[in-house]
Motif scaffolding. Structure first.
Motif: not given
Length: 358
Positions: A314-317, A321-326, A338-346
């Motif tokens: 809940a805090t992470i959301k 770094k969050t973009r919208g709901a992503m 290093p790299t960015v992992l976007q929208a990983p499955d919960e």
């Protein structure tokens, strides 16, 4: 005075970071020439040292002290308002200066106060902890915490100069030094593997402020951050890699109401990020184990209490770094990649958390 190393931050808001011993004696020459008033922001634990600084700076200048609560308790909007009141009552103008003298929370708060007073006056940062030197005082990120999360209110405001006087670290407890070293370890994993090699070769020397290995680790970590923020001041791209371990780490700090040391929370956050990297098919088992071995050798935690994931998520959301709901996480393809992992499955996030749940 020992030899001083100068590390420069490039870009539109360029400045130097000085690393050495005996640098506090040169603070007066680091202040803006036109400054007639100075506010030294400091924690209670440095009250005596702040008073000595005040005496050394007095003369043509009026020097005021603002003592603020220690650690994250000092990063509150009420504390910033107290500092604004001091500045206002003393008639600080745009040619005057704020000095942040303390750990990372103090330099964050002092920078935010300087950034917001008269829409921006100069700030000189004098970090007195490992964390402050390698992270908080470098890069121009300033801010305060809110009930909803850490550093959600702030401003990018580059300092005039950063003075890292290694003498002030000699009196720190071993626990304080080690906690701050988590950010040094992070620099090793995302950019400078030499740091990891130095820790593995001699862990005790790596955290001994009198050793050449310690100074080398500190300078490498600062060089890494200086280069990154010089290319990306406002976290539009490259700078995001500095958040390795911080997404979960900040959530843990919030869950613990900031009773955990920042470095301890970031250590667990890095362990989570390593496990997430592995589960996403990016980082090898050996890379994950290297995280665990180095952090454990230094005495830093690698696990967090089971059953806490819903609260942390809940805090992470609400993370910056969050973009919208992503949701977005900094992960590793390999050490120093290093790299960015976007929208990983919960379900993937939950599986990574289970790997660190103690």
């Amino acid at each position: 005075m020992s030899e001083t190393t100068t590390i420069s931050v490039a870009g539109d808001a360029s400045y130097d970071i000085l690393v050495g011993r005996g640098l506090l004696a040169d603070l007066g020459s680091a202040l803006p020439p036109g400054a007639r008033k100075v506010l030294v922001v400091h924690p209670p634990t440095l009250a005596a040292e702040a008073a000595k600084l005040r005496e050394s700076l007095m003369g043509e200048r009026e020097v005021l002290l603002a003592e603020i609560p220690d650690a994250e308790q000092g990063k509150r909007i009420e504390v910033a308002a107290f500092c604004w009141q001091v500045l206002g009552q003393a008639d600080f103008t745009r040619t005057d200066v704020v000095v942040g003298f303390g750990g990372g929370a103090v330099t964050d708060l002092a920078g935010f106060v300087a950034a917001t007073w008269l829409r921006g006056i100069e700030v000189v940062q004098v970090p007195t902890t490992v964390l402050g030197m390698v992270d908080a005082a470098v890069g121009g990120k300033t801010g305060v915490n809110t009930a909803e999360g850490k550093n959600l209110v702030g401003a990018f405001w580059a300092p005039r100069i950063v003075l890292c006087d290694l003498d002030v670290l000699d009196s720190l407890s071993a626990n304080e030094r080690v906690a701050g070293f988590a950010e040094v370890v992070k620099a090793g994993f995302i950019w400078a593997p030499e740091i990891l090699d130095l820790i593995e070769a001699d862990p005790e020397a790596a955290v001994d402020p009198r050793s050449p290995a310690f100074r080398r680790c500190i300078e490498l970590a600062i060089e890494m951050k200086a280069r990154v923020v010089g290319e990306d001041l406002r976290e539009a791209g490259l700078r995001e890699i500095l958040n390795y371990g911080h997404t979960v780490g900040h959530a843990i700090e919030h869950a613990e109401r900031y009773r955990w040391r920042h470095g301890a929370a970031i250590s667990v956050g890095m362990m989570f990020a390593a496990e997430l990297s592995r589960l996403a098919g990016r980082l090898s088992d050996e890379g994950v184990q290297r995280h665990r071995d180095i952090l454990t050798t230094l005495g830093l935690p690698t696990t967090y209490r089971g059953g806490a994931w819903p609260q942390l998520l809940a805090t992470i959301k609400r993370d910056k770094k969050t973009r919208g709901a992503m949701l977005r996480f900094i992960v590793l393809d390999d050490i120093a990649r290093p790299t960015v992992l976007q929208a990983p499955d919960e379900s993937l996030l939950f599986a990574a958390y289970q790997e660190i749940a103690g």
